[in-house]
Design a protein around this motif. Structure first.
Motif, PDB file in Angstrom:
ATOM      1  N   ASP A  47       0.812  -1.217   0.000  1.00  0.00           N
ATOM      2  CA  ASP A  47       0.000   0.000   0.000  1.00  0.00           C
ATOM      3  C   ASP A  47       0.846   1.269   0.000  1.00  0.00           C
ATOM      4  OD1 ASP A  47      -1.855   2.041   0.424  1.00  0.00           O
ATOM      5  OD2 ASP A  47      -2.456   1.351   2.394  1.00  0.00           O
ATOM      6  N   TYR A  48       1.780   1.380   0.911  1.00  0.00           N
ATOM      7  CA  TYR A  48       2.489   2.636   1.164  1.00  0.00           C
ATOM      8  C   TYR A  48       3.922   2.540   0.663  1.00  0.00           C
ATOM      9  CZ  TYR A  48       3.872   6.708   4.063  1.00  0.00           C
ATOM     10  OH  TYR A  48       4.317   7.913   4.519  1.00  0.00           O
ATOM     11  N   ILE A  49       4.318   3.459  -0.176  1.00  0.00           N
ATOM     12  CA  ILE A  49       5.631   3.393  -0.813  1.00  0.00           C
ATOM     13  C   ILE A  49       6.770   3.274   0.190  1.00  0.00           C
ATOM     14  CG2 ILE A  49       5.975   5.896  -1.011  1.00  0.00           C
ATOM     15  CD1 ILE A  49       7.147   5.225  -3.879  1.00  0.00           C
ATOM     16  N   PHE A  50       6.643   3.913   1.334  1.00  0.00           N
ATOM     17  CA  PHE A  50       7.716   3.875   2.318  1.00  0.00           C
ATOM     18  C   PHE A  50       7.731   2.584   3.130  1.00  0.00           C
ATOM     19  CE2 PHE A  50       7.160   8.478   1.506  1.00  0.00           C
ATOM     20  CZ  PHE A  50       8.385   8.673   0.883  1.00  0.00           C
ATOM     21  N   ASP A  51       6.794   1.689   2.835  1.00  0.00           N
ATOM     22  CA  ASP A  51       6.826   0.348   3.425  1.00  0.00           C
ATOM     23  C   ASP A  51       7.569  -0.644   2.526  1.00  0.00           C
ATOM     24  OD1 ASP A  51       5.462   1.090   5.704  1.00  0.00           O
ATOM     25  OD2 ASP A  51       3.495   0.492   4.924  1.00  0.00           O
ATOM     26  N   TYR A  57      12.285  -0.414  -3.247  1.00  0.00           N
ATOM     27  CA  TYR A  57      12.076   1.036  -3.378  1.00  0.00           C
ATOM     28  C   TYR A  57      13.022   1.610  -4.434  1.00  0.00           C
ATOM     29  CZ  TYR A  57      11.930   5.965  -1.934  1.00  0.00           C
ATOM     30  OH  TYR A  57      11.809   7.324  -1.909  1.00  0.00           O
ATOM     31  N   GLY A  86      -0.470   8.390  -3.559  1.00  0.00           N
ATOM     32  CA  GLY A  86      -0.809   7.177  -2.833  1.00  0.00           C
ATOM     33  C   GLY A  86      -2.114   7.168  -2.071  1.00  0.00           C
ATOM     34  N   LEU A  87      -3.051   8.029  -2.424  1.00  0.00           N
ATOM     35  CA  LEU A  87      -4.322   8.049  -1.706  1.00  0.00           C
ATOM     36  C   LEU A  87      -5.456   7.370  -2.469  1.00  0.00           C
ATOM     37  CD1 LEU A  87      -4.221  11.699  -0.300  1.00  0.00           C
ATOM     38  CD2 LEU A  87      -3.746   9.571   0.928  1.00  0.00           C
ATOM     39  N   PRO A  90      -4.856   1.767  -2.963  1.00  0.00           N
ATOM     40  CA  PRO A  90      -3.990   1.253  -1.905  1.00  0.00           C
ATOM     41  C   PRO A  90      -2.937   0.273  -2.441  1.00  0.00           C
ATOM     42  CG  PRO A  90      -6.077   0.105  -1.832  1.00  0.00           C
ATOM     43  CD  PRO A  90      -6.188   1.159  -2.907  1.00  0.00           C
ATOM     44  N   HIS A  91      -2.124   0.768  -3.344  1.00  0.00           N
ATOM     45  CA  HIS A  91      -1.060  -0.015  -3.979  1.00  0.00           C
ATOM     46  C   HIS A  91      -0.019   1.008  -4.422  1.00  0.00           C
ATOM     47  CE1 HIS A  91      -0.146  -3.701  -6.663  1.00  0.00           C
ATOM     48  NE2 HIS A  91       0.911  -2.898  -6.737  1.00  0.00           N
ATOM     49  N   THR A  92       1.203   0.872  -3.951  1.00  0.00           N
ATOM     50  CA  THR A  92       2.259   1.819  -4.285  1.00  0.00           C
ATOM     51  C   THR A  92       2.277   2.109  -5.777  1.00  0.00           C
ATOM     52  OG1 THR A  92       3.657   1.181  -2.429  1.00  0.00           O
ATOM     53  CG2 THR A  92       4.771   2.110  -4.342  1.00  0.00           C
TER      54      THR A  92
END
Length: 130
Positions: A47-51, A57, A86-87, A90-92
């Motif tokens: 979901d979140y690019i920073f994950d 990355y 990213g809103l 829910p997938h980078t």
């Protein structure tokens, strides 16, 4: 529940693919804000690019960068912009945006384009990559 992008990766939803490898996929946005608006995603749903793990990355950005020269050859623009919001899904994902002005980066305005136009544009960009 799988995101719309995961369904695109699996081929359950059609897309206008630009480039693909084992880990990443680039395709034209179905609701672009500029001609050539491209989405670049990891195939694995995060979901979140920073994950993303550090290598994933870095590799995502390198994959996105590899598409830019072809995009610039096909879509007249001053430069290719990049944004991560990213809103909406829910997938980078990374947005690659051909830009001629700051107004071209306005996500509240979509351009009208047909599926045939997207298919033709995707084919032209793919031809420049290969």
């Amino acid at each position: 529940m799988a995101s719309i992008f995961s369904k695109i990766v699996k081929g359950e939803i059609p897309s206008h693919k630009i480039a693909e490898n084992d880990d990443f996929l680039a395709f034209l946005d179905a609701f672009p804000i500029t001609a050539g608006h491209t989405l670049v995603i990891p195939k694995r749903e995060i979901d979140y690019i920073f994950d993303l793990e550090e290598k994933a990355y870095s590799d995502l950005f390198l994959f996105a960068r590899s598409i830019v020269p072809a995009l610039q050859k096909v879509v007249p623009c001053l430069r290719i912009g990049l944004t991560v919001i990213g809103l909406e899904v829910p997938h980078t994902h990374i947005h690659l945006l051909p830009l001629n002005s700051m107004a071209d980066a306005d996500f509240s305005k979509k351009i009208k384009t047909s599926q045939d136009e997207l298919a033709a544009l995707a084919a032209k960009i793919r031809a420049e990559i290969q």
